[in-house]
Design a protein around this motif. Sequence first.
Motif, mmCIF file in Angstrom:
data_model
loop_
_atom_site.group_PDB
_atom_site.id
_atom_site.type_symbol
_atom_site.label_atom_id
_atom_site.label_comp_id
_atom_site.label_asym_id
_atom_site.label_seq_id
_atom_site.Cartn_x
_atom_site.Cartn_y
_atom_site.Cartn_z
ATOM 1 N N THR A 140 -2.547 6.234 -13.085
ATOM 2 C CA THR A 140 -2.353 5.696 -14.435
ATOM 3 C C THR A 140 -3.404 4.645 -14.767
ATOM 4 O OG1 THR A 140 -0.803 4.032 -13.614
ATOM 5 C CG2 THR A 140 0.130 6.129 -14.389
ATOM 6 N N MET A 141 -4.137 4.216 -13.773
ATOM 7 C CA MET A 141 -5.202 3.234 -13.947
ATOM 8 C C MET A 141 -6.469 3.819 -13.323
ATOM 9 S SD MET A 141 -3.777 0.184 -15.033
ATOM 10 C CE MET A 141 -4.952 -0.981 -14.421
ATOM 11 N N PRO A 142 -7.580 3.746 -14.036
ATOM 12 C CA PRO A 142 -8.818 4.287 -13.463
ATOM 13 C C PRO A 142 -9.386 3.366 -12.388
ATOM 14 C CG PRO A 142 -9.288 3.228 -15.549
ATOM 15 C CD PRO A 142 -7.783 3.187 -15.375
ATOM 16 N N ILE A 143 -10.284 3.904 -11.613
ATOM 17 C CA ILE A 143 -11.081 3.126 -10.680
ATOM 18 C C ILE A 143 -12.261 2.611 -11.507
ATOM 19 C CG2 ILE A 143 -12.314 3.149 -8.467
ATOM 20 C CD1 ILE A 143 -9.295 4.179 -8.403
ATOM 21 N N VAL A 144 -12.498 1.319 -11.480
ATOM 22 C CA VAL A 144 -13.614 0.746 -12.232
ATOM 23 C C VAL A 144 -14.823 0.737 -11.304
ATOM 24 C CG1 VAL A 144 -14.485 -1.258 -13.497
ATOM 25 C CG2 VAL A 144 -12.040 -0.679 -13.593
ATOM 26 N N CYS A 145 -15.918 1.342 -11.767
ATOM 27 C CA CYS A 145 -17.110 1.479 -10.929
ATOM 28 C C CYS A 145 -18.382 1.127 -11.694
ATOM 29 C CB CYS A 145 -17.249 2.922 -10.439
ATOM 30 S SG CYS A 145 -15.978 3.467 -9.299
ATOM 31 N N LEU A 197 0.841 -1.199 0.000
ATOM 32 C CA LEU A 197 0.000 0.000 0.000
ATOM 33 C C LEU A 197 0.878 1.251 0.000
ATOM 34 C CD1 LEU A 197 -2.953 0.808 -0.104
ATOM 35 C CD2 LEU A 197 -2.964 0.851 2.392
ATOM 36 N N ASP A 198 1.978 1.210 0.747
ATOM 37 C CA ASP A 198 2.932 2.324 0.717
ATOM 38 C C ASP A 198 3.517 2.492 -0.683
ATOM 39 O OD1 ASP A 198 2.512 2.751 3.432
ATOM 40 O OD2 ASP A 198 4.359 1.723 4.051
ATOM 41 N N LEU A 199 3.813 1.375 -1.336
ATOM 42 C CA LEU A 199 4.351 1.433 -2.689
ATOM 43 C C LEU A 199 3.311 1.991 -3.667
ATOM 44 C CD1 LEU A 199 6.802 0.856 -4.458
ATOM 45 C CD2 LEU A 199 5.913 -1.460 -4.794
ATOM 46 N N LEU A 200 2.054 1.633 -3.484
ATOM 47 C CA LEU A 200 0.991 2.176 -4.327
ATOM 48 C C LEU A 200 0.903 3.696 -4.147
ATOM 49 C CD1 LEU A 200 -1.347 1.795 -6.315
ATOM 50 C CD2 LEU A 200 -2.816 1.310 -4.336
ATOM 51 N N TYR A 201 1.002 4.147 -2.902
ATOM 52 C CA TYR A 201 1.019 5.596 -2.644
ATOM 53 C C TYR A 201 2.199 6.245 -3.374
ATOM 54 C CZ TYR A 201 2.231 9.945 -0.335
ATOM 55 O OH TYR A 201 2.608 11.242 -0.096
ATOM 56 N N ASP A 202 3.391 5.636 -3.244
ATOM 57 C CA ASP A 202 4.571 6.175 -3.934
ATOM 58 C C ASP A 202 4.335 6.233 -5.441
ATOM 59 O OD1 ASP A 202 5.899 6.397 -1.517
ATOM 60 O OD2 ASP A 202 7.096 4.578 -1.800
ATOM 61 N N SER A 203 3.736 5.181 -5.976
ATOM 62 C CA SER A 203 3.469 5.126 -7.408
ATOM 63 C C SER A 203 2.519 6.239 -7.841
ATOM 64 C CB SER A 203 2.872 3.753 -7.763
ATOM 65 O OG SER A 203 2.500 3.713 -9.119
ATOM 66 N N PHE A 262 -10.106 -0.308 -5.336
ATOM 67 C CA PHE A 262 -10.352 0.140 -3.970
ATOM 68 C C PHE A 262 -9.100 0.747 -3.338
ATOM 69 C CE2 PHE A 262 -9.980 -0.793 0.581
ATOM 70 C CZ PHE A 262 -10.981 0.036 1.061
ATOM 71 N N HIS A 263 -7.942 0.130 -3.548
ATOM 72 C CA HIS A 263 -6.733 0.619 -2.891
ATOM 73 C C HIS A 263 -6.240 1.924 -3.517
ATOM 74 C CE1 HIS A 263 -7.022 -3.597 -1.630
ATOM 75 N NE2 HIS A 263 -6.694 -3.052 -0.469
ATOM 76 N N ARG A 264 -6.479 2.125 -4.808
ATOM 77 C CA ARG A 264 -6.163 3.416 -5.435
ATOM 78 C C ARG A 264 -7.088 4.500 -4.875
ATOM 79 N NH1 ARG A 264 -6.082 -0.309 -9.531
ATOM 80 N NH2 ARG A 264 -7.991 0.402 -10.547
ATOM 81 N N TYR A 265 -8.335 4.140 -4.650
ATOM 82 C CA TYR A 265 -9.310 5.026 -4.005
ATOM 83 C C TYR A 265 -8.836 5.357 -2.585
ATOM 84 C CZ TYR A 265 -13.620 5.410 -1.095
ATOM 85 O OH TYR A 265 -14.574 5.724 -0.171
ATOM 86 N N ARG A 266 -8.424 4.337 -1.869
ATOM 87 C CA ARG A 266 -7.987 4.497 -0.482
ATOM 88 C C ARG A 266 -6.783 5.433 -0.370
ATOM 89 N NH1 ARG A 266 -6.035 -0.505 3.244
ATOM 90 N NH2 ARG A 266 -5.065 0.826 4.786
ATOM 91 N N GLU A 305 -6.627 8.629 2.171
ATOM 92 C CA GLU A 305 -5.687 8.662 3.295
ATOM 93 C C GLU A 305 -4.510 9.611 3.115
ATOM 94 O OE1 GLU A 305 -4.623 4.582 4.072
ATOM 95 O OE2 GLU A 305 -6.716 4.020 4.411
ATOM 96 N N HIS A 306 -4.354 10.189 1.929
ATOM 97 C CA HIS A 306 -3.187 11.049 1.681
ATOM 98 C C HIS A 306 -3.633 12.416 1.163
ATOM 99 C CE1 HIS A 306 -0.255 7.878 2.441
ATOM 100 N NE2 HIS A 306 -1.130 7.072 1.859
ATOM 101 N N PRO A 307 -3.642 13.400 2.049
ATOM 102 C CA PRO A 307 -4.090 14.744 1.659
ATOM 103 C C PRO A 307 -3.325 15.326 0.468
ATOM 104 C CG PRO A 307 -3.845 14.591 4.047
ATOM 105 C CD PRO A 307 -3.281 13.319 3.467
ATOM 106 N N ASP A 308 -2.047 14.981 0.327
ATOM 107 C CA ASP A 308 -1.284 15.521 -0.797
ATOM 108 C C ASP A 308 -1.841 15.026 -2.135
ATOM 109 O OD1 ASP A 308 -0.284 12.945 -0.011
ATOM 110 O OD2 ASP A 308 1.573 13.294 -1.118
ATOM 111 N N ILE A 309 -2.268 13.780 -2.177
ATOM 112 C CA ILE A 309 -2.855 13.229 -3.403
ATOM 113 C C ILE A 309 -4.235 13.855 -3.622
ATOM 114 C CG2 ILE A 309 -3.652 11.139 -4.575
ATOM 115 C CD1 ILE A 309 -0.566 11.289 -4.212
ATOM 116 N N HIS A 310 -5.026 13.924 -2.571
ATOM 117 C CA HIS A 310 -6.367 14.521 -2.666
ATOM 118 C C HIS A 310 -6.277 15.946 -3.211
ATOM 119 C CE1 HIS A 310 -10.220 16.220 -1.368
ATOM 120 N NE2 HIS A 310 -10.685 14.967 -1.359
#
Length: 178
Positions: free
Chosen positions: A46-51, A33-39, A66-70, A74-79
């Motif tokens: 680079t990948m959409p959320i499928v809904c 999950l930390d690596l996903l945040y770094d990515s 879900f984890h890209r959404y998360r 959880e990360h204000p800088d990304i938001h």
Amino acid sequence: MEPRSPVYNLIAVPIEKVKPNSYNPNSVAPPELDLLYDSIREDGYTMPIVCYFDETGDEYVIVDGFHRYRVMLEHPDIHERENGMLPVSVIDKPLDCRMASTIRHNRARGSHNVDLMSRIVADLHELGRSDAWISKHLGMDKDEILRLKQITGLAALFKDAEFGASWVPEEDAENPRS
């Protein structure tokens, strides 16, 4: 003719309108999950959320991502960088088909081949990247890097490693084994 795949119709959706589904069995360990945040921080989404769009609730229910959404939750800088908007690809399927889609998405990700990963570590090392760089950018701890280096069997990967006084290369030993 217009492409049929939903990915050609991406939309930006406020994160407040995106909701997790109740059936996803997938989980991601904290290091990944930390690596996903770094990515996402380094490369963006680079990948959409499928809904699935639920008209009754006026919300987008996650099928995959879900984890890209998360990460945004959880990360204000990304938001802030993304203005609270998630890239969404919408599929229109009944619940049973969405469940099947979720599992297919999860399982289709596969796993990394150990031999290929060890070759990547060797290549990065040969390009001058340190273990610290590899650890940071590939999300690996020192033990994992060491194991991958051992698999390649390349002595060059260990040329800068420090060994204890008890370790002596066989050709340098006073009494080599016969």
